[in-house]
Design an enzyme around this catalytic site. Structure first.
Site, PDB file in Angstrom:
ATOM      1  N   ASP A   1     -13.283  50.675  21.541  1.00 12.25           N
ATOM      2  CA  ASP A   1     -14.514  51.090  22.212  1.00 12.25           C
ATOM      3  C   ASP A   1     -14.414  50.873  23.713  1.00 12.25           C
ATOM      4  O   ASP A   1     -13.537  50.147  24.203  1.00 12.25           O
ATOM      5  CB  ASP A   1     -15.689  50.287  21.626  1.00 12.25           C
ATOM      6  CG  ASP A   1     -17.005  51.043  21.683  1.00 12.25           C
ATOM      7  OD1 ASP A   1     -17.113  52.004  22.464  1.00 12.25           O
ATOM      8  OD2 ASP A   1     -17.933  50.655  20.942  1.00 12.25           O
TER       9      ASP A   1
ATOM     10  N   ASP B   1     -22.771  58.273  19.113  1.00 11.79           N
ATOM     11  CA  ASP B   1     -23.532  57.215  18.443  1.00 11.79           C
ATOM     12  C   ASP B   1     -24.679  57.809  17.646  1.00 11.79           C
ATOM     13  O   ASP B   1     -25.362  57.092  16.914  1.00 11.79           O
ATOM     14  CB  ASP B   1     -24.089  56.224  19.470  1.00 11.79           C
ATOM     15  CG  ASP B   1     -23.081  55.141  19.814  1.00 11.79           C
ATOM     16  OD1 ASP B   1     -22.079  55.009  19.087  1.00 11.79           O
ATOM     17  OD2 ASP B   1     -23.295  54.430  20.814  1.00 11.79           O
TER      18      ASP B   1
HETATM   19  C1  GLA Z   1     -20.835  51.329  20.793  1.00  6.48           C
HETATM   20  C2  GLA Z   1     -20.267  52.189  19.696  1.00  6.48           C
HETATM   21  C3  GLA Z   1     -20.962  51.883  18.398  1.00  6.48           C
HETATM   22  C4  GLA Z   1     -20.806  50.429  18.082  1.00  6.48           C
HETATM   23  C5  GLA Z   1     -21.321  49.572  19.221  1.00  6.48           C
HETATM   24  C6  GLA Z   1     -20.992  48.098  19.015  1.00  6.48           C
HETATM   25  O1  GLA Z   1     -22.148  51.688  21.099  1.00  6.48           O
HETATM   26  O2  GLA Z   1     -20.353  53.535  20.029  1.00  6.48           O
HETATM   27  O3  GLA Z   1     -20.435  52.670  17.363  1.00  6.48           O
HETATM   28  O4  GLA Z   1     -19.443  50.146  17.843  1.00  6.48           O
HETATM   29  O5  GLA Z   1     -20.754  49.960  20.462  1.00  6.48           O
HETATM   30  O6  GLA Z   1     -21.417  47.332  20.060  1.00  6.48           O
END
Ligand code: GLA
Length: 738
Positions: free
Chosen positions: A477, A547
């Site tokens: 990420d 997301d």
């Molecule tokens: C980001 C990612 C999510 C999740 C969060 C965790 O927003 O896109 O899928 O992994 O971080 O903090």
């Protein structure tokens, strides 16, 4: 042979199966663009493409050549100061402060195959599939060389381009260096781009190009949620099923700029490359600068064909070959189920239930490391959060493996929290500009990946976790963009190199990890789709593309993404309702039907569901596994005939021999007493006969294509008459009969 050179005319003709790209060295030694379009026959010259007319009020090359007026010429790669006043592909500043360059043709080389680039993700091809042309120019009076590289992939109908500057003389500053320039003879194009924001990435945007410059760009030091490096120039009549279009994408994950300029004579210039706003490079003696590579494709057969050409190309010539055709596991990710509130004890029932419904991979998301229980701490401390995992993360991974699942972990390698051991030990690793305020985002900061020590630390700590957990999958990420770029390790005159060097550091870390752990599947992520690009795809065969897991939002996101990226490149998960991002209630079947068109998975607490939904999920997993190859590797079509309807999305995947297809029709809002509905299929063999779902009738491919298939009524009268809801999905499994 894909590249023809007429030496006396200094003419270069790059040919693919269906396209030609032609340029010629001009009288001043620069390269002039002649043609990019449907394949032309091989000729010694193309006089019709080189006609020039002298115009008033423009500067000419010399008194002897009044008709050599650069602003009237289509060029391959033009710089400032010489009478081409359109946006420039490059600009250099010389020791005397001047910016006018005079690059003159020196020669060319053709080599079989296409080599990867050393520090950057790039396309590759063996001699059977690719040929590379390099054309070199020397700056008059300077030991400075410009090399334009063209790689031709004939069966893919793709040509890639990049640029290299090499200096043997005194230092020059590169102010700007595009990967490619493409001058087109008219401006009768629509620009298709894919803007968005967090949780609503890559929504298709289409408009006619206008006089002046329109730019698609990011200066976030990531390719961004807001824009995507992929653009299409399509003729106004072009749609998914027919018409001419040029696709252009950049294999780069940082600040980029792609601009289209329509000039005074209604010609168009496309430029693509690193965004000059975040870039300045000292090109010292004995060094070279290599730009990222740009990918071009041309089709006369509509946008579905364009997408297919590109996605086939990425599978064969860009994506990590270890995973390019490998089935991607059905996963469950605990993020939307638990956020950071979990212990090993609490997770195990979810693991076991996942195994029971046939899920193959358990991904433990954020919160498993350091002392992280919310987003204020621990980034950089990549070791077990002990109170949550009494036997360490390795112990938990072992239990997941024992339950019959693969094990995946979330990490955010590029980040650091102030509240972390890492910051205590290495405050100088945090990116900041001395004397300037620290800008925060999600309470976190960025590590200075221009420093080799930072890359080494990450490589070692991440390698240790991979070994300890026998990790199968890594979700990488990146949840904030850089601000106040500066590195204490760079001299003052090199701070302009920070953004690109940062990205080179990210790529180097990806490169080391993928080489050390070739079986590790990496899914890239940047708050969802904030770095969804070809640079990432080179290392990470799939990405968390948004997301937003709401099925209806995903229709638009996945549809937009599909123009430039393969279905196998994005994760698509069924999550709980009401949806976390939009509060929408959609049927479980619709959530699954949307998520089938991607790397399928779940992101909810299975143990909160009624038995009927668990049983449905078990069937969904079984269905997806049965057709996984088709969804992940099939030929994808956007169906919108006879005309697009904003209330409907329809997609189809077809296998290579056209014996199996699955189509889906998604209707966003239900309609009372609707007209008869048909779905017009495509990509089938018109000569063959097919069955649809459990309908015993057989239909010719020709009929399904030209007359369509009747969509069952939205009102279901089979049992107790009841209206179907909004957000309805119909799935059609189409099987050829022998
Ligand atoms: C980001 C990612 C999510 C999740 C969060 C965790 O927003 O896109 O899928 O992994 O971080 O903090």
């Amino acid at each position: 042979m894909a590249i023809f050179v007429n030496e006396s005319q200094r003419l270069f003709h790059l040919q693919t199966a269906a396209s030609s790209y032609i340029f010629q060295i001009l009288a001043d030694g620069s390269a002039g663009q002649l043609y990019y379009g449907p394949r032309l026959p091989q000729q010694t010259s193309y006089p019709n493409l080189t006609i020039r007319e002298e115009r008033d009020a423009t500067s000419a090359l010399s008194e002897e050549m009044p008709d050599f007026q650069r602003e009237l010429l289509k060029q391959e790669y033009s710089g400032p100061g010489r009478g081409d006043y359109r946006p420039r592909a490059f600009q250099l500043t010389y020791p005397n402060g001047s910016t006018t360059s005079e690059f003159e043709y020196q020669g060319y080389q053709i080599t079989p195959g296409k080599d990867r680039l050393t520090d950057l993700p790039a396309s590759f091809g063996d001699p059977a599939t690719a040929t590379t042309l390099t054309v070199t120019f020397k700056d008059r009076g300077h030991d400075l060389f410009l090399t334009l590289t063209y790689a031709v992939f004939p069966t893919s109908n793709v040509i890639t381009r990049s640029t290299r500057l090499s200096n043997q003389g005194p230092t020059v500053t590169i102010d700007q260096v595009a990967s490619a320039q493409l001058d087109l003879p008219d401006a009768d194009y629509d620009l298709l781009s894919f803007p968005g924001s967090w949780a609503r990435e890559r929504h298709l945007n289409r408009h006619a190009i206008q006089p002046g410059t329109q730019t698609v760009a990011s200066s976030r030091m990531a390719s961004s949620h807001q824009e995507n490096p992929f653009v299409i120039l399509a003729r106004p009549q072009t749609d998914n099923h027919q018409g001419a279009a040029i696709g252009c994408n950049l294999i780069y994950s940082g600040s980029f700029a792609t601009s289209i300029t329509v000039d005074q004579f209604a010609t168009s210039r496309l430029l693509t490359g690193i965004n000059p706003a975040d870039f300045r490079w000292q090109l010292r003696s004995g060094t070279s600068f290599q730009t990222p590579e740009a990918v071009f494709t041309y089709t006369s057969d509509g946008l579905n064909a364009l997408s297919q050409q590109l996605t086939d190309f990425y599978r064969d010539h860009l994506t990590n070959q270890h995973f390019a055709r490998a089935p991607r596991p059905v996963l469950i990710n605990n993020w939307e189920a638990t956020l950071m509130n979990f212990t090993e004890q609490e997770l195990m029932p979810l693991v076991k239930q996942a195994a029971q419904v046939g899920i193959e991979l358990f991904v433990l998301d954020d919160g498993w490391f350091g002392h992280r229980n919310d987003d204020r701490s621990s980034l950089g401390d990549w070791f077990t959060n002990q109170p949550k995992f009494l036997n360490g993360i390795g112990g938990f991974a072992h239990r997941v493996h024992q339950a019959g699942l693969q094990f995946g972990l979330w990490l955010e390698p590029e980040m650091i929290s102030l509240d972390s051991d890492l910051y205590q030990h290495h405050p100088d690793w945090l990116v900041q500009t001395p004397g300037r305020q620290l800008t925060t985002a999600r309470h976190q900061y960025v590590l200075d990946l221009t420093q080799p020590a930072v890359g080494d630390y990450l490589f070692e700590t991440i390698s240790a976790i991979i070994q300890d957990t026998h990790l199968d999958y890594l979700k990488w990420d990146m949840n904030r963009n850089l601000t106040a770029p500066y590195s204490p390790t760079l001299p003052a005159d090199r701070q302009g190199e920070f953004a690109h060097r940062y990205l080179l550091g990210v790529y180097r870390l990806y490169d080391r990890l993928t080489k050390a752990f070739p079986d590790l599947l990496i899914e890239s992520c940047a708050s969802g789709g904030g770095r969804f690009d070809l640079g990432m795809l080179y290392y990470a065969p799939q990405a968390w593309c948004s997301d937003d897991t709401d099925a209806i939002e995903r229709l638009r996101i996945q549809d937009g993404s599909s123009y430039g990226y393969p279905l196998s490149s994005w994760g698509a998960h069924v999550s709980a309702v009401p949806n976390d991002q939009v509060g929408r209630l959609t049927p479980l079947a619709t959530r699954a039907a949307v998520a089938y068109f991607g790397d399928f998975g779940y992101e909810l607490d299975l143990n909160q569901l009624p038995a009927s939904e668990l049983a449905a999920i078990q069937d969904q997993v079984k269905f997806y596994k049965q057709y996984r190859q088709l969804f992940q590797q099939g030929r994808f079509y956007r169906l919108d005939r006879p005309q697009p309807d904003p209330n409907v999305y329809a997609w189809e995947v077809v296998n290579a021999d056209r014996t199996q297809a699955i189509a889906a029709r998604f209707q966003i809002l239900n309609e009372p007493n609707p007209p008869y509905l048909r779905i017009y299929l495509t990509g089938l063999d018109p000569e063959r006969y097919y069955q649809v779902n459990d309908d015993p009738t057989t239909y010719s491919g020709a009929e399904l294509i030209h007359a369509g298939y009747a969509v069952p009524r939205i009102m279901d009268r089979t049992a107790q008459p009841k209206p179907l809801s909004d957000f309805h999905a119909n799935l059609f499994v189409i099987t050829a009969i022998d």
